[in-house]
Enzyme design. Structure first.
Site, PDB file in Angstrom:
ATOM      1  N   LYS A  44       1.023   5.864 -13.710  1.00 54.37           N
ATOM      2  CA  LYS A  44       1.123   4.415 -13.930  1.00 54.37           C
ATOM      3  C   LYS A  44      -0.137   3.965 -14.663  1.00 54.37           C
ATOM      4  CE  LYS A  44       0.566   1.180 -10.422  1.00 54.37           C
ATOM      5  NZ  LYS A  44      -0.614   0.420 -10.872  1.00 54.37           N
TER       6      LYS A  44
ATOM      7  N   ASP B 265      -5.179   3.234  -7.834  1.00 52.12           N
ATOM      8  CA  ASP B 265      -6.633   3.186  -8.017  1.00 52.12           C
ATOM      9  C   ASP B 265      -7.252   2.182  -7.040  1.00 52.12           C
ATOM     10  OD1 ASP B 265      -5.758   0.892  -9.246  1.00 52.12           O
ATOM     11  OD2 ASP B 265      -6.868   1.193 -11.116  1.00 52.12           O
ATOM     12  N   SER B 266      -6.395   1.542  -6.208  1.00 49.76           N
ATOM     13  CA  SER B 266      -6.903   0.762  -5.066  1.00 49.76           C
ATOM     14  C   SER B 266      -7.647   1.682  -4.103  1.00 49.76           C
ATOM     15  CB  SER B 266      -5.758   0.043  -4.353  1.00 49.76           C
ATOM     16  OG  SER B 266      -4.692   0.934  -4.080  1.00 49.76           O
TER      17      SER B 266
ATOM     18  N   GLU C 230       2.553  -7.698 -10.733  1.00 48.70           N
ATOM     19  CA  GLU C 230       1.635  -8.076  -9.658  1.00 48.70           C
ATOM     20  C   GLU C 230       1.274  -9.552  -9.740  1.00 48.70           C
ATOM     21  OE1 GLU C 230      -1.682  -5.432  -9.031  1.00 48.70           O
ATOM     22  OE2 GLU C 230      -2.597  -6.781  -7.555  1.00 48.70           O
TER      23      GLU C 230
ATOM     24  N   ASP D 275      -1.992   6.480 -10.426  1.00 51.66           N
ATOM     25  CA  ASP D 275      -2.631   5.516 -11.322  1.00 51.66           C
ATOM     26  C   ASP D 275      -3.617   6.207 -12.251  1.00 51.66           C
ATOM     27  OD1 ASP D 275      -1.816   2.879 -11.191  1.00 51.66           O
ATOM     28  OD2 ASP D 275      -3.083   2.404  -9.457  1.00 51.66           O
TER      29      ASP D 275
ATOM     30  N   GLU E 216      -2.045   0.217 -16.526  1.00 52.22           N
ATOM     31  CA  GLU E 216      -2.011  -1.244 -16.615  1.00 52.22           C
ATOM     32  C   GLU E 216      -2.024  -1.707 -18.068  1.00 52.22           C
ATOM     33  OE1 GLU E 216      -5.223  -2.956 -14.328  1.00 52.22           O
ATOM     34  OE2 GLU E 216      -4.630  -1.883 -12.507  1.00 52.22           O
TER      35      GLU E 216
HETATM   36  O1  KIV Z   1      -3.695   0.491  -7.139  1.00 50.81           O
HETATM   37  C1  KIV Z   1      -2.763  -0.029  -6.514  1.00 50.81           C
HETATM   38  O2  KIV Z   1      -2.676   0.045  -5.291  1.00 50.81           O
HETATM   39  C2  KIV Z   1      -1.742  -0.744  -7.287  1.00 50.81           C
HETATM   40  C3  KIV Z   1      -0.747  -1.549  -6.526  1.00 50.81           C
HETATM   41  C4  KIV Z   1      -1.368  -2.810  -6.057  1.00 50.81           C
HETATM   42  C5  KIV Z   1       0.482  -1.803  -7.322  1.00 50.81           C
HETATM   43  O3  KIV Z   1      -1.747  -0.689  -8.462  1.00 50.81           O
END
Ligand code: KIV
Length: 273
Positions: free
Chosen positions: A122, A53-54, A191, A92, A124
């Site tokens: 994934k 989600d980056s 992280e 994510d 959080e």
């Molecule tokens: O969204 C992302 O890029 C991440 C990584 C920093 C692990 O969750």
């Protein structure tokens, strides 16, 4: 499974990662958000591609990861999956698509798997998301956990500084890690936590532990593609190693193209019909 076999096109699965961790083979993971970059990444011996989600930051220009939607993540993930033959693709779950409601979490995870053909999701959080994780796992969807610095909770923490520097928070992160493994996560991202804590967690867990800003003792590492290539240039945390200054290269090439157009140097006689 031998390293040589893996570097030749055999599809990486969650079991491949489990075996790699058991044998002490390090796992490489990197983000990608679009077809062209994912094709380059998949041809570069990477084990896991994270559609992070980056994307909210590096693709859409938001300050935080909170605004990206499930539909947008699905668009990015489907583009990546079309490019990938070998790497395991993990997607994510965006903010708001799983927190606090395990039924909605399952529906969001099913949409991701159905509409992208990715291999895993994934999300959080620690103990507070265990119910959602269990429900997603019950549908046969592999789940990667993510604790330590959790960017979707930036408004709670107020800063992107290193987490778990106090004894109490370190113990909480360790307990969360154990709870995620017990719930059935196939791997865990840590992280921005102290290297010693990450080492302890990696030693106490049997599932693969992937670090970002968590030192060298984890089973693998993950970086954001645009950061390590030097496309983003205003983000320089201590853990980030830049392997290229691609931003400079791109600017130089485009400046040259523009100059060539303006001077009449492009196109030349060979570049026309
Ligand atoms: O969204 C992302 O890029 C991440 C990584 C920093 C692990 O969750």
């Amino acid at each position: 499974m031998s390293v040589a076999k893996d570097s030749n096109n055999k599809k990486v699965t969650v079991h491949t990662l489990e075996n790699m961790a058991l044998k002490g083979e390090k796992i490489s993971m990197i983000t990608a958000y679009d077809y062209s970059m994912a094709k380059l990444v998949d041809a570069s011996n990477i084990d896991v591609i994270l559609v992070g989600d980056s994307a909210a930051n590096v693709m859409a220009g938001y300050d935080t990861t909170l605004p990206i939607t499930l539909d947008e993540m699905i668009y990015h993930a489907a583009s990546v999956v079309r490019a990938v033959n070998r790497a395991l693709v993990v997607v994510d779950m965006p903010f708001g698509s799983y927190q606090g409601n395990s039924k909605m979490a399952l529906q969001s995870a099913i949409r991701i798997m159905k509409e992208t053909s990715a291999n895993a999701i994934k999300l959080e959080g620690g103990q507070e998301v265990i119910e959602s994780i269990s429900r997603i796992l019950s549908a046969g969807i592999p789940v990667m956990g993510h604790i330590g610095l959790t960017p979707q909770s930036i408004n709670k923490f107020g800063t992107y500084a290193v987490r778990a520097t106090s004894h109490d928070e370190a113990e909480r992160v360790l307990e969360d890690a154990k709870a995620l493994e017990k719930a059935g996560c196939f791997a865990l991202v840590l992280e921005k936590i102290p290297a010693e804590l990450a080492k302890r967690i990696a030693e106490e867990l049997t599932i693969p532990v992937i670090g970002i800003g968590a030192g060298c003792h984890t089973d693998g590492q993950v970086l954001v593609l645009h950061d390590m290539l030097g496309i983003t240039q205003d983000f320089s945390p201590r853990y980030l190693r830049r392997y290229l200054s691609l931003g400079d290269e791109i600017r130089g090439a485009i400046r040259q193209y523009s100059a060539d157009v303006k001077s009449g140097n492009f196109p030349n006689e060979k570049e026309q019909y």
